[in-house]
Design an enzyme around this catalytic site. Sequence first.
Site, PDB file in Angstrom:
ATOM      1  N   HIS A 214       0.850  -1.187   0.000  1.00  0.00           N
ATOM      2  CA  HIS A 214       0.000   0.000   0.000  1.00  0.00           C
ATOM      3  C   HIS A 214       0.887   1.238   0.000  1.00  0.00           C
ATOM      4  O   HIS A 214       1.840   1.329   0.770  1.00  0.00           O
ATOM      5  CB  HIS A 214      -0.893   0.005   1.251  1.00  0.00           C
TER       6      HIS A 214
ATOM      7  N   ARG B 101      -6.187  10.494  -0.149  1.00  0.00           N
ATOM      8  CA  ARG B 101      -5.959  10.891  -1.547  1.00  0.00           C
ATOM      9  C   ARG B 101      -7.269  11.033  -2.308  1.00  0.00           C
ATOM     10  O   ARG B 101      -7.403  11.887  -3.182  1.00  0.00           O
ATOM     11  CB  ARG B 101      -5.051   9.864  -2.231  1.00  0.00           C
TER      12      ARG B 101
END
Length: 548
Positions: free
Chosen positions: A326, A346
Site C-alpha cells: 500500500h 488521496r
Amino acid sequence: MKMIDGYPEYMMKSIKLAEEKREKNISAKVTPLSMKERDEILGKYHPDYMKNTKRELKVGMDKGKMLYNGIVDLLEAKPVLNPKDVDLSSVDFDVDILIVGGGGAGTVAALFAYESGVPKDNMLIVTKLRHGDANSMMAQGGIQAADRSDDSPVLHYLDIYGGGHFANKPELARALALDAPKIIDWHENLGVMYDREEDGEFMELSGGGTCKNRMHSAKDYTGMELMRNIRDKSRNLEIPVLEFCPIVELLTDDNGQVAGGIAFNLETHEYHVIKAKATIMATGGSGRLHLSNYPTTNHYGATGDGLIMAYHAGANLLDLDTIQIHPTGDAFPESIVGILSTEKIRGLGAKPLNKNGDPFVFPLEPRDVESATFIRECKKGRGIKTSTGMPGVWLDSPMIDIIHGEGTTEAKLAGEVRKFKRFGIDMTKHPILVYPTLHYQNGGVEINERCETKIPGLFGAGEVTGGVHGKNRLMGNSLLDYNVFGRRAGIYAAKYVKKAKTGKITLSHVDKYNKMLEKANIKTAKTAPILLPEYRGEMAISRSLDIL
C-alpha cells in the site's frame, strides 16, 4: 533533537516548500500514467519484479511455482502437528460446518449458513485470537459497490479485472461486482451507518484505479463499523465460537474429503478434534510475515496459517508471486511506522509530494503503481529520511480542507486526525510522511464462484483465497470480498452438508507431507504455521532499510 509541531526541525524546510507551493499544486494537473508507463515503473521499482524476493517451491502440487520467500519458508517447513500426538478416536466437536477464522469472512459465512438452514448448534467458529480480532476490523477507507444510476457492475468488473492486470479468475471478478449492491442492502438492514449526503443518498468517493465514485464509507472506521454489526448479529444468534484455539491442521477422511480440523488451545496446550461435513477456511492473509522486509498494516494474527493447512491437505495456490504494497503507510513518527494512512486521504484530494514540495504522480493510480512511484522518488534521492533512516514522501493532507471546506478532514478522517494528534502533529496544518507498507495478500487458495477448493468439503472465503483480485487489489474490494464470498461460502457449504457423508477421519496427509519434505531434502529448524508464542517471537522481523 528540536521538534516543531511534532516534526524534527530539519524536516520543516521541506514542509515549508510544500506550504509555499500548495496553492499551485492544488490546481496542477498530474495525469495518470499510460499502461506502458505503468509497466515500466512496476518493473523497476515494485518488489514483485525485483530479484531475490521470490524463489521456486520444491514440494506439493504447486512444486516449481515462484512464490515470495516468506511463503515458501512456511510451505517448506515441517508441519507443527505430529499426528501421533492426537487421538482421533475421541471427537470433541461433531458439527455440520467448521469455520476456521473469526474475522469478517468467517462471521459472514456463519450468518449465511444459518440463513440457509444450518442450525447454529451444528456449526462452530474457531479462531486463533478473539472473535473479531482480524484485519476486517482495521480496514479504513471503504467498500465498493456500483449502485448509482451512472454506474454499473459491468464498469466495476472492468476496474477489478484491469486493476488485477487481467490475471483475475473472470468468474470471481464477476461475482464480486454483481453481488456488491445486494451486500450494501444487507448492511443497511443490519444497521451499518454509512456516510450520507444531505439528501440521504450515500456519500461515494473515488478509489485508485476506478472509473466511477462508488466507495461507501463510515468515516475512516469502515471496517470497524461493518464488523461491529456483523459480529453483533452473530452474537445475538448465539452462534458458537471457540476463541484462542487456532486450527493447526485440517482433518481428511478415507474418501479424500476435508472432514474438519485439529484445534490447539493456546491456554491449556490441549488439542481438540473437530469433525465436520464442510470446512470453510477464512483465516485471512500473511502480512505479519513482513515479506521483503516491509513494515505492515496487518493484524498480529495474519501469519498465513490457512495457506499452509490447505496446501498440506492438497489444495492449490494462486498469485502468491505478488503482494500488495500500500502506498501510504506511515513513515513518521517511528512508533507508527507501517500503519495505514487510508487511501481516502488521496480520494479527498491530498496529493503526494517529494522533498521539494512537487507532485510526482497522479494520486489515484492503482496501488502497485502508486507505491512504485513512491519507492522511485526515495531511491532517486527525492524523498525525506527520518532520523532512523526511514524513507518517505509527503502526503499533503492540508489540501483537503482547502478543497472541501474547513472541518472536512475532522469529519471524514476522524481516526487519522486522532492518530497523528497523539504525537503533536496536526494533519490539517502540515503534511504527513508516508512510505509503502505491506498491506494485502493478493493471492491464496484457489476457489471457484461457489467458494469450493479442489478438495471436496473445503471451502474458502476472504483474504486467504486467490483468484478474485489477480495480481493487484483495488481499494474497497477487500471489505467487499469478504462479504461477497463469505456469503457465498455460507450458502454453498450449507447446500453441501445436506448430502455430505464423512468417512473415517485421518491425518495421513500430514505424514505424506513430511515424507515429501524428506524426499526433497528440505531441512528446516522451525515448524509452520506460526502459532506458538516462542516461534512468533523469533519470527518478528524488524524493519530493514533493504526496502530501498
